[in-house]
Design a protein around this motif. Structure first.
Motif, mmCIF file in Angstrom:
data_model
loop_
_atom_site.group_PDB
_atom_site.id
_atom_site.type_symbol
_atom_site.label_atom_id
_atom_site.label_comp_id
_atom_site.label_asym_id
_atom_site.label_seq_id
_atom_site.Cartn_x
_atom_site.Cartn_y
_atom_site.Cartn_z
ATOM 1 N N ILE A 34 0.092 4.764 -9.208
ATOM 2 C CA ILE A 34 0.040 3.666 -8.231
ATOM 3 C C ILE A 34 -0.329 4.234 -6.859
ATOM 4 C CG2 ILE A 34 1.402 1.939 -6.982
ATOM 5 C CD1 ILE A 34 2.947 1.518 -9.667
ATOM 6 N N ALA A 35 0.298 5.343 -6.482
ATOM 7 C CA ALA A 35 -0.044 5.987 -5.206
ATOM 8 C C ALA A 35 -1.518 6.385 -5.183
ATOM 9 C CB ALA A 35 0.844 7.206 -4.977
ATOM 10 N N ALA A 36 -2.009 6.912 -6.286
ATOM 11 C CA ALA A 36 -3.417 7.317 -6.349
ATOM 12 C C ALA A 36 -4.353 6.117 -6.278
ATOM 13 C CB ALA A 36 -3.668 8.105 -7.631
ATOM 14 N N PHE A 37 -3.966 5.001 -6.883
ATOM 15 C CA PHE A 37 -4.800 3.799 -6.851
ATOM 16 C C PHE A 37 -4.842 3.174 -5.456
ATOM 17 C CE2 PHE A 37 -3.870 2.727 -11.597
ATOM 18 C CZ PHE A 37 -4.708 3.758 -12.009
ATOM 19 N N LEU A 38 -3.760 3.339 -4.691
ATOM 20 C CA LEU A 38 -3.654 2.666 -3.401
ATOM 21 C C LEU A 38 -4.016 3.539 -2.209
ATOM 22 C CD1 LEU A 38 -0.286 0.737 -3.875
ATOM 23 C CD2 LEU A 38 -2.615 -0.099 -4.272
ATOM 24 N N LEU A 39 -3.798 4.844 -2.313
ATOM 25 C CA LEU A 39 -3.896 5.726 -1.160
ATOM 26 C C LEU A 39 -5.031 6.734 -1.288
ATOM 27 C CD1 LEU A 39 -0.068 6.400 -0.795
ATOM 28 C CD2 LEU A 39 -1.425 4.660 0.373
ATOM 29 N N ASP A 40 -5.259 7.469 -0.218
ATOM 30 C CA ASP A 40 -6.285 8.511 -0.218
ATOM 31 C C ASP A 40 -5.771 9.753 -0.960
ATOM 32 O OD1 ASP A 40 -5.421 10.728 1.977
ATOM 33 O OD2 ASP A 40 -4.760 8.737 2.599
ATOM 34 N N PRO A 41 -6.650 10.704 -1.277
ATOM 35 C CA PRO A 41 -6.236 11.863 -2.075
ATOM 36 C C PRO A 41 -5.098 12.693 -1.480
ATOM 37 C CG PRO A 41 -8.613 11.687 -2.070
ATOM 38 C CD PRO A 41 -8.110 10.665 -1.099
ATOM 39 N N LEU A 42 -5.107 12.918 -0.168
ATOM 40 C CA LEU A 42 -4.025 13.714 0.435
ATOM 41 C C LEU A 42 -2.690 12.997 0.315
ATOM 42 C CD1 LEU A 42 -2.967 16.157 1.952
ATOM 43 C CD2 LEU A 42 -3.640 15.026 4.098
ATOM 44 N N ALA A 43 -2.670 11.708 0.617
ATOM 45 C CA ALA A 43 -1.429 10.940 0.498
ATOM 46 C C ALA A 43 -0.956 10.894 -0.945
ATOM 47 C CB ALA A 43 -1.632 9.522 1.032
ATOM 48 N N ALA A 44 -1.886 10.748 -1.889
ATOM 49 C CA ALA A 44 -1.522 10.723 -3.310
ATOM 50 C C ALA A 44 -0.990 12.088 -3.747
ATOM 51 C CB ALA A 44 -2.722 10.315 -4.155
ATOM 52 N N PHE A 45 -1.572 13.179 -3.219
ATOM 53 C CA PHE A 45 -1.053 14.515 -3.534
ATOM 54 C C PHE A 45 0.373 14.663 -3.029
ATOM 55 C CE2 PHE A 45 -0.025 18.896 -2.677
ATOM 56 C CZ PHE A 45 -0.469 19.550 -3.816
ATOM 57 N N ILE A 46 0.600 14.234 -1.796
ATOM 58 C CA ILE A 46 1.942 14.345 -1.213
ATOM 59 C C ILE A 46 2.937 13.493 -2.004
ATOM 60 C CG2 ILE A 46 3.342 13.810 0.828
ATOM 61 C CD1 ILE A 46 0.816 14.577 2.503
ATOM 62 N N ALA A 47 2.573 12.248 -2.281
ATOM 63 C CA ALA A 47 3.488 11.367 -3.014
ATOM 64 C C ALA A 47 3.816 11.940 -4.386
ATOM 65 C CB ALA A 47 2.886 9.966 -3.140
ATOM 66 N N GLY A 48 2.797 12.312 -5.147
ATOM 67 C CA GLY A 48 3.030 12.816 -6.498
ATOM 68 C C GLY A 48 3.646 14.199 -6.523
ATOM 69 N N LYS A 77 -2.385 -5.311 -5.699
ATOM 70 C CA LYS A 77 -3.363 -4.539 -4.938
ATOM 71 C C LYS A 77 -4.283 -5.462 -4.137
ATOM 72 C CE LYS A 77 -6.687 -0.867 -5.122
ATOM 73 N NZ LYS A 77 -7.642 -0.109 -5.840
ATOM 74 N N LYS A 78 -4.694 -6.568 -4.714
ATOM 75 C CA LYS A 78 -5.569 -7.507 -4.004
ATOM 76 C C LYS A 78 -4.876 -8.075 -2.771
ATOM 77 C CE LYS A 78 -8.478 -8.835 -7.825
ATOM 78 N NZ LYS A 78 -8.904 -9.840 -8.762
ATOM 79 N N GLN A 79 -3.584 -8.356 -2.881
ATOM 80 C CA GLN A 79 -2.847 -8.881 -1.727
ATOM 81 C C GLN A 79 -2.740 -7.832 -0.620
ATOM 82 O OE1 GLN A 79 -1.812 -11.999 -1.117
ATOM 83 N NE2 GLN A 79 -2.800 -12.579 -3.026
ATOM 84 N N LEU A 80 -2.516 -6.581 -0.984
ATOM 85 C CA LEU A 80 -2.480 -5.522 0.026
ATOM 86 C C LEU A 80 -3.830 -5.399 0.722
ATOM 87 C CD1 LEU A 80 -0.451 -2.738 -1.825
ATOM 88 C CD2 LEU A 80 0.335 -4.201 0.038
ATOM 89 N N GLU A 81 -4.921 -5.435 -0.060
ATOM 90 C CA GLU A 81 -6.260 -5.352 0.525
ATOM 91 C C GLU A 81 -6.550 -6.561 1.411
ATOM 92 O OE1 GLU A 81 -8.528 -5.012 -3.083
ATOM 93 O OE2 GLU A 81 -8.467 -2.819 -3.045
ATOM 94 N N LYS A 82 -6.217 -7.747 0.919
ATOM 95 C CA LYS A 82 -6.474 -8.992 1.649
ATOM 96 C C LYS A 82 -5.775 -8.996 3.010
ATOM 97 C CE LYS A 82 -5.596 -13.946 1.251
ATOM 98 N NZ LYS A 82 -5.016 -14.976 0.403
ATOM 99 N N ASN A 83 -4.594 -8.448 3.058
ATOM 100 C CA ASN A 83 -3.806 -8.431 4.297
ATOM 101 C C ASN A 83 -4.024 -7.159 5.123
ATOM 102 O OD1 ASN A 83 -2.372 -10.990 4.112
ATOM 103 N ND2 ASN A 83 -1.519 -10.108 2.249
ATOM 104 N N ASN A 84 -5.086 -6.415 4.773
ATOM 105 C CA ASN A 84 -5.451 -5.203 5.509
ATOM 106 C C ASN A 84 -4.319 -4.180 5.551
ATOM 107 O OD1 ASN A 84 -7.268 -3.596 6.917
ATOM 108 N ND2 ASN A 84 -6.564 -4.366 8.905
ATOM 109 N N LEU A 85 -3.649 -4.017 4.452
ATOM 110 C CA LEU A 85 -2.527 -3.082 4.391
ATOM 111 C C LEU A 85 -2.861 -1.790 3.648
ATOM 112 C CD1 LEU A 85 0.322 -5.643 3.705
ATOM 113 C CD2 LEU A 85 -0.208 -4.474 5.852
#
Length: 188
Positions: A48-62, A168-176
């Motif tokens: 989920i982190a990888a689908f939503l965030l950039d590679p560095l953030a996904a690396f940190i989260a995972g 994910k669509k709701q996060l994108e729609k609300n610029n999150l």
């Protein structure tokens, strides 16, 4: 008034911290006991982190999320978890957001599934290699089925949450979420 760059930085830090905390928390959900070993739920949150965030953030989260859990529960697994789950998140995110073509936006779930399978291969091979080095080839081979099942569960969880619902669509729609098109242009 905050600049757009500082707002992005605030969002980035916040989302990275929240996803890292979710990885730690998900590790505490009781594992599924099997004859092959325990199956954990954490891979779904890493994806989920990888689908939503950039590679560095996904690396940190995972990676860091798994590392922090292992500091408490399995110190011998801290560094392998950091590397394996960190790479899983970073590679899946990089493939999904920066490498695979954007023209298939309508079919993004298929791209996400392909990327998640690549991440699953990283995890299965990573833990196989670690187990072979520390416990020998038979133990490494013995853990492969459990890791495959764990990855199937994780992929299923992440795909349902991000693509079978409107999350994910709701996060994108609300610029999150980060605008990966703009990030590509800034990096070029």
């Amino acid at each position: 008034m905050k600049s757009e760059k500082s707002m992005f930085a605030t969002k980035w830090i916040t989302y990275t911290a929240v996803m890292t905390a979710l990885v730690v928390a998900t590790n505490f959900i009781p594992a599924i006991p099997t004859p092959m070993g325990r199956i954990y739920w954490v891979d779904g949150v890493v994806l989920i982190a990888a689908f939503l965030l950039d590679p560095l953030a996904a690396f940190i989260a995972g990676g860091v999320g798994s590392f922090l859990y292992d500091v408490i529960m399995a110190p011998h697994m801290m560094f392998p978890s950091l590397i394996i789950h960190g790479l899983q998140g970073a590679v899946v995110s990089a493939l999904l957001h920066f490498i695979l073509p954007e023209r298939f936006k309508k079919w993004e779930w298929i791209k996400a599934l392909i990327c998640a399978i690549v991440g699953a291969v990283i995890v299965v091979l990573g833990y196989f290699t670690y187990r072979c080095i520390t416990n020998g080839l038979p133990v490494g081979i013995q853990n492969i089925p459990r890791n495959i099942i764990q990855e199937i569960i994780g992929i299923s969880i992440a795909m349902v949450i991000c693509y079978a619902t409107t999350f994910k669509k709701q996060l994108e729609k609300n610029n999150l979420l980060p605008d990966f098109r703009r990030l590509k242009q800034n990096n070029a």
